[in-house]
Structure formats: C-alpha cells, structure tokens
Design an enzyme around this catalytic site. Structure first.
Site, PDB file in Angstrom:
ATOM      1  N   GLY A   1       0.810  -1.203   0.000  1.00 18.35           N
ATOM      2  CA  GLY A   1       0.000   0.000   0.000  1.00 18.35           C
ATOM      3  C   GLY A   1       0.844   1.253   0.000  1.00 18.35           C
ATOM      4  O   GLY A   1       1.999   1.252  -0.447  1.00 18.35           O
ATOM      5  N   ASP A   2       0.295   2.321   0.545  1.00 17.22           N
ATOM      6  CA  ASP A   2       0.927   3.628   0.517  1.00 17.22           C
ATOM      7  C   ASP A   2       2.334   3.605   1.119  1.00 17.22           C
ATOM      8  O   ASP A   2       3.286   4.094   0.509  1.00 17.22           O
ATOM      9  CB  ASP A   2       0.029   4.626   1.261  1.00 17.22           C
TER      10      ASP A   2
ATOM     11  N   ILE B   1      -6.785  -3.086   1.489  1.00 15.77           N
ATOM     12  CA  ILE B   1      -8.238  -3.199   1.614  1.00 15.77           C
ATOM     13  C   ILE B   1      -8.871  -1.830   1.743  1.00 15.77           C
ATOM     14  O   ILE B   1     -10.068  -1.672   1.521  1.00 15.77           O
ATOM     15  CB  ILE B   1      -8.651  -4.088   2.814  1.00 15.77           C
ATOM     16  N   ASP B   2      -8.070  -0.804   2.081  1.00 13.89           N
ATOM     17  CA  ASP B   2      -8.606   0.544   2.297  1.00 13.89           C
ATOM     18  C   ASP B   2      -8.947   1.265   0.994  1.00 13.89           C
ATOM     19  O   ASP B   2      -9.674   2.258   1.020  1.00 13.89           O
ATOM     20  CB  ASP B   2      -7.605   1.394   3.086  1.00 13.89           C
TER      21      ASP B   2
ATOM     22  N   ARG C   1     -32.622  -3.342  18.656  1.00 18.86           N
ATOM     23  CA  ARG C   1     -31.379  -2.720  19.087  1.00 18.86           C
ATOM     24  C   ARG C   1     -30.786  -1.826  18.001  1.00 18.86           C
ATOM     25  O   ARG C   1     -31.067  -1.976  16.822  1.00 18.86           O
ATOM     26  CB  ARG C   1     -30.336  -3.789  19.425  1.00 18.86           C
TER      27      ARG C   1
ATOM     28  N   GLY D   1     -10.284   1.022   7.320  1.00 25.34           N
ATOM     29  CA  GLY D   1     -10.238   2.014   6.263  1.00 25.34           C
ATOM     30  C   GLY D   1      -9.273   3.146   6.538  1.00 25.34           C
ATOM     31  O   GLY D   1      -8.975   3.946   5.661  1.00 25.34           O
TER      32      GLY D   1
ATOM     33  N   GLN E   1     -11.760  -8.636   8.358  1.00 25.89           N
ATOM     34  CA  GLN E   1     -11.890  -8.024   7.029  1.00 25.89           C
ATOM     35  C   GLN E   1     -10.697  -8.318   6.133  1.00 25.89           C
ATOM     36  O   GLN E   1     -10.780  -8.206   4.912  1.00 25.89           O
ATOM     37  CB  GLN E   1     -12.046  -6.500   7.172  1.00 25.89           C
ATOM     38  N   ARG E   2      -9.577  -8.671   6.725  1.00 24.72           N
ATOM     39  CA  ARG E   2      -8.354  -8.942   5.964  1.00 24.72           C
ATOM     40  C   ARG E   2      -8.205 -10.412   5.585  1.00 24.72           C
ATOM     41  O   ARG E   2      -7.437 -10.740   4.682  1.00 24.72           O
ATOM     42  CB  ARG E   2      -7.119  -8.571   6.797  1.00 24.72           C
TER      43      ARG E   2
ATOM     44  N   GLU F   1     -13.217   3.424  11.080  1.00 23.63           N
ATOM     45  CA  GLU F   1     -12.330   3.603  12.231  1.00 23.63           C
ATOM     46  C   GLU F   1     -11.707   4.998  12.280  1.00 23.63           C
ATOM     47  O   GLU F   1     -11.333   5.483  13.342  1.00 23.63           O
ATOM     48  CB  GLU F   1     -11.217   2.553  12.207  1.00 23.63           C
TER      49      GLU F   1
END
Length: 361
Positions: free
Chosen positions: A115-116, A139-140, A175, A183, A287-288, A235
């Site tokens: 990534g970055d 994933i972001d 609820r 992210g 998520q990963r 997040e």
C-alpha cells in the site's frame, strides 16, 4: 536467465497470493526467468537476506488462499527501522544495507506489492539503485493512480455479509447495532459496504459527523416503525469539532498509527442520548482474512503478470494500475502523492443520501 525478486509489505489482504502466483507463472512459463521471494517484506532485506525460492511447485494451489506465503510486515521501513541500542529502540536508516543485500542475491529487479507505505519505500529504493515495479494492495482502497486496489472487493464483501447477519439480530431485539470497520483515513469500506448492506447511518472520515443529527435520524426511523438501526462507522471517522480516536500514536507504535474505538464512542453516545439498547461490533482483522473474491483473484493475477511485463520492458519506478477495464502503469509518485479519499459531494455519497442513509450531516 533473468532473476527477479518479489516482496509483500504492509498489512496482509486477500489476493496477495494471486499476485505472487501471477508473477511466478508469467516469469517462469513465458520467459524462463528465476523468481526469488523476499520473506516478511523489507525486513527480509534488512537481516539475512532471507530468500524463499519461488518455482511452479511453490505457487501450486495458492490462488484461493488468503494472506501471503512470503509473510509481511508493516513496521519494516528501512529508512526508519527500529533498532535496539542501549536498552531502547531507535529508528535508524538502514537503506544502504537493504540495497547491498538486494544486489547480493543477484536479482535484477524488485516487484514490491503493498500500500501507501510500502510503495513510498519502494520509490525511495528505486532512487537508490534498486529497479522497482510497484503493485497496489490495500483493503482501504486509498491509493491514487488506480481505480481500485486488490483486497478491497473482498473486504467489502466480508463487511456486507456481516451487516446482513446483524440485521436479523438487531431487528429481533430492537437494538441499535454499531459496526466499526477498517479504512484508516478513507471511508470506502464503510460507504460501499454500508450501501450494499442496507445500513441506516454511515460515518466516514471525509465527513465529520454531527452526533445530534445521527441520533435524530435514528429517532425518525423509530417514529416510522423501524425500532432497530444499523450504524456503520469507519475507524477514522470523527465528530465535527472533535478528533479521531487513536489507540497508539506513530511514535508509540514504531511509526504506524493504530486507530480504533470510534464505534464504541458512537454507541455510548447513542445509548446515553436516546436511552436505546445499543451494541458494538468491531470487525477488525476478519476483514483482511480468508478466501479472496473472484474479482480480487483476477485483479491480483492481472497485476502480477503486468508487473513482469513492466520489468521486461525496463519500465521501473512505475506501478501497475487498473484504469477502466484495462491494466496499465503509472508513476509510483502518482499513487503515493496523496490519499484516494471519498468525495463528500461525489456520486456514491449522493446515492447513499438518496436512499435515505444518514451520512453524518
């Protein structure tokens, strides 16, 4: 016979093994090249070097596997590498050692998948004499220069499935379910999974949210007969006039800021202001993990084979990128100059609002 190397850096994500497989098959089958894997990201070039030979047998059956067979690290920045001296950890520049170790293994080019952060390091190493081709992974989905990064599609699918499941339990108990997703400073996962998963409120970093309006949206739903609500919180989201919640600063966490906790904060505010039963779900690293989606398997394979093509053509300092339906290449600088973030006035936001989703404003 040309020898090339590949490493995977930063956080893991579904589709990494598809890239590795694509690189090996394109290099070995079509060009009769040799491929070396670098273990654990740039860490494998700091000490060692630590090499994993990659032949056809090594990549057999890895296409549907999550994670990376090479291992990875999101703390291995050779320009600010943690070294223990005199009982304390100091960040030191060990990039010269990385360059020396790279040339020591006999590779003629490096394919850096990340990534970055990983691609910023790759750009600097390219300037120091390592011929580099980049492959965008996160994933972001926060890298510029490419329409989408691999790993993102799978993450959105995982979150969407979780939202589908949470709808039934939220409705059964009347609820408010607050779901915190990853992210970092880009709200793509929250926004797209929230739309796909029929969320009622979506809070992203690009739109500082008004807590009073969030609560009013939930009360409006209740007045219409919907006694439950699904709130998706990125997040990195934060309230207007406030700031994001940081678990560990970059200084405390060896250069990598760790976010988390906004979901619990939002849930506590809703419970206090509305006196409604509220639960928080933090999806975190689920998520990963797991099997990459067909989209990410295909995109990872296309990125891997294109990276080999760029090496063959001598186009270094470039990153493979998806542009429309084609895989092309852009300068790495274009990808890491700034984050790819959600446009607060863009089409996706307007789609969400037209669907009745509250986006914090």
């Amino acid at each position: 016979m040309k020898t090339i190397a590949i490493l995977t850096g930063g956080g893991d994500c579904p589709g990494l093994n598809a890239v590795i497989r694509g690189v090996v098959r394109a290099a070995v089958l079509k060009r009769n090249w040799k491929v070396l894997g670098i273990a654990d990201g740039f860490d494998g070039l700091v000490d060692g070097p630590r090499i994993i030979p990659l032949d056809m047998a090594a990549v057999k059956g890895i296409l549907p596997r999550g994670g990376t067979i090479l291992g990875t690290s999101n703390r291995g920045n050779p320009f600010a590498y943690p070294v223990r001296k005199g009982g304390e950890v100091k960040l030191m520049d060990v990039s010269r050692q990385v360059v020396e170790n790279f040339h020591k293994v006999g590779a003629e080019a490096l394919i850096a998948v990340g990534g970055d952060g990983t691609l910023k390091i790759a750009r600097q190493l390219n300037e120091q004499g390592i011929p580099v081709v980049g492959v965008p992974k996160t994933i972001d989905n926060d890298l510029r220069g490419t329409d989408v990064t691999f790993g993102y599609n799978t993450a959105v699918g995982i979150v969407t499935e979780a939202l589908d499941r949470l709808h039934t339990t939220a409705e059964s108990h009347n609820r408010v379910m607050v779901v915190e997703v990853m992210g970092r400073d880009a709200g793509w996962i929250a926004l797209e999974s929230g739309i796909a998963g029929s969320a009622d409120v979506i809070l992203i970093p690009e739109i500082p949210f008004d807590m009073e309006k969030v609560c009013q949206a939930i009360l409006t739903r209740k007045a219409r007969g919907s006694r439950f609500s699904i709130v998706v919180v990125s997040e990195g989201a934060f309230p207007a006039g406030g700031g994001k919640i940081v678990q560990l600063t970059a200084d405390q966490n060896l250069g990598v800021e760790r976010l988390g906790g906004m979901g619990h904060w939002v849930a506590a505010e809703i419970a206090q202001r509305l006196e409604m039963e509220t639960r928080t779900v933090v999806l975190g690293h689920v998520q990963r993990g797991g099997t990459p989606s067909p989209f990410d398997r295909i995109l990872g394979s296309r990125f891997g084979t294109k990276a080999v093509e760029l090496v063959e053509q001598g186009h270094f300092g470039r990153m493979v990128a998806l542009r429309g339906r084609d895989v092309d290449a852009v300068a790495i600088e274009e990808a890491v100059g700034a984050l790819n973030r959600v446009d607060p006035e863009g089409g996706l936001i307007h789609t969400a609002e037209d669907l009745g989703v509250m986006v914090g404003r």
